[in-house]
Design an enzyme around this catalytic site. Sequence first.
Site, PDB file in Angstrom:
ATOM      1  N   GLU A 163      -1.553   6.018 -26.058  1.00 46.90           N
ATOM      2  CA  GLU A 163      -0.798   4.985 -26.403  1.00 46.90           C
ATOM      3  C   GLU A 163      -1.775   3.656 -26.590  1.00 46.90           C
ATOM      4  O   GLU A 163      -1.840   2.686 -25.863  1.00 46.90           O
ATOM      5  CB  GLU A 163      -0.027   4.611 -24.999  1.00 46.90           C
ATOM      6  CG  GLU A 163       1.134   5.422 -24.924  1.00 46.90           C
ATOM      7  CD  GLU A 163       2.202   5.343 -24.004  1.00 46.90           C
ATOM      8  OE1 GLU A 163       1.982   3.987 -23.275  1.00 46.90           O
ATOM      9  OE2 GLU A 163       3.243   5.774 -23.798  1.00 46.90           O
ATOM     10  N   GLU A 342       4.455  13.044 -22.905  1.00 43.90           N
ATOM     11  CA  GLU A 342       5.021  12.207 -21.770  1.00 43.90           C
ATOM     12  C   GLU A 342       6.556  12.031 -21.707  1.00 43.90           C
ATOM     13  O   GLU A 342       6.965  11.814 -23.044  1.00 43.90           O
ATOM     14  CB  GLU A 342       4.567  10.732 -21.370  1.00 43.90           C
ATOM     15  CG  GLU A 342       3.091  10.776 -20.765  1.00 43.90           C
ATOM     16  CD  GLU A 342       2.861   9.481 -20.545  1.00 43.90           C
ATOM     17  OE1 GLU A 342       3.555   8.300 -20.275  1.00 43.90           O
ATOM     18  OE2 GLU A 342       1.413   9.132 -20.731  1.00 43.90           O
TER      19      GLU A 342
END
Length: 436
Positions: A163, A342
């Site tokens: 991220e 995720e």
Amino acid sequence: MGESVFPKDFLWGAATASAQIEGGWDCDGRTPSIWDVAPVNKIKGGADCHTACDHYHHWREDVAMMKELGLKSYRFSVSWSRVLPEEGKRNPKGIQFYSDLVDELLKNGIEPLVTIYHWDLPVWMQEKGGWLSNSIVPLFADYTRVVVDALSDRVSWWIPMNEPQCFIMNGHMTGNHAPFVSHYLALPKLTRNCLMAFHESAEVIRKNAKKKPKIGIASASSAFIPENEGKAAVAEARRKSFYYKSGVMSNRWWLDPLLLGETVRAYGIYSLRKSDMPKIQTKLDFIGVNNYSPFQENWYGTNDALPAEKKNSLGWVNDGRGIYWAIRFLHERYQLPIMITENGMCDNDDLSDDGCVHDAKRIGYMDDYIGNVQRAVSEGIPVLGFQYWSLMDNFEWAEGYGPRFGLIHVDYKTQKRTIKDSGFHYREIIETGALG
Ligand code: NOJ
């Protein structure tokens, strides 16, 4: 229960990150990361991550629980300052920790997915300027090389970064994540250093890995949900998912340069120069998608009006359709297989009198989201796996220890682990490939 549509080799797993679970912050030669030295007022409850789930000392027990959950894969990250406590200085004990972990996983039939960087920058690197310093590009490549040399005889799956959207934007724009600074004007420079470091890291893996590597990014990506499934509404949701608000800043800003070699213009600035592209565009094997909520019109709005069952305990919208559209739109645009790196839900879970954690809401969430992943698979979109976030309750960054995302409940005082009802439910999904 219907027939499973998931392929036999689908990687059903769970994910964690070093700073969030390991603890052992000063053990065996490790030096602090920027999260270890976070000012007390920056983290809810004045918490720190010095001990977290003490996975550094409980890792065998934790792998045994993964086995009990029936996991086929486990995504974890390496702590840069554990393997390189100073610039250019390798720490054999830190490296051994990850090597032993990989052995234990493989012994239990669990495929390791290694994230090189999940936000815990060494303090020594921050002191050199961190992501604002061009020196991070070669230093990140050197760090990658150490990890690849140590693990690539047994590891196939690699994720250079988790991220960038968050560690660049939250860490350097909004300033609510380490290193807690606000340098809005530095966005192009930060983007350039970050994506060049990613590129170099992927090259190091590609050239030096002993086992043929599969390399991807873990991207905080999502999609707008179409108003209906007619052609026009789908086209509009697709457009917005790349050209409107969070669609630009979460998806295209990072993925277009990396995967298409194209610079992106937003808010009057370009992310990168055209001449940078050969050092940025990267051949990847998959896109890792970290997905929690669909994109919303009210980008900065709150979801106060939503009933509790439609959001998690941090107020993020729960709507599994978002994961389906994210998979579909990202695959269409970038033509790569997708891995869900995720997905999960936080709540204020607690042990009941019977010693169990009855987290029915999380079970509903899983059925909704995994059901939507199943839809993508049944439509023929290549989805390689699903890593539930998180294996266990852990340190949720600036939110401290309040939000619990785990399949396993952790009592932070005693470090006792308890598999939640959702953990057993996930085991059943893995075993049968069918939802409840
Ligand atoms: C994104 C991050 O990668 C992870 O570290 C975090 O805990 C979860 N999402 C939940 O916020």
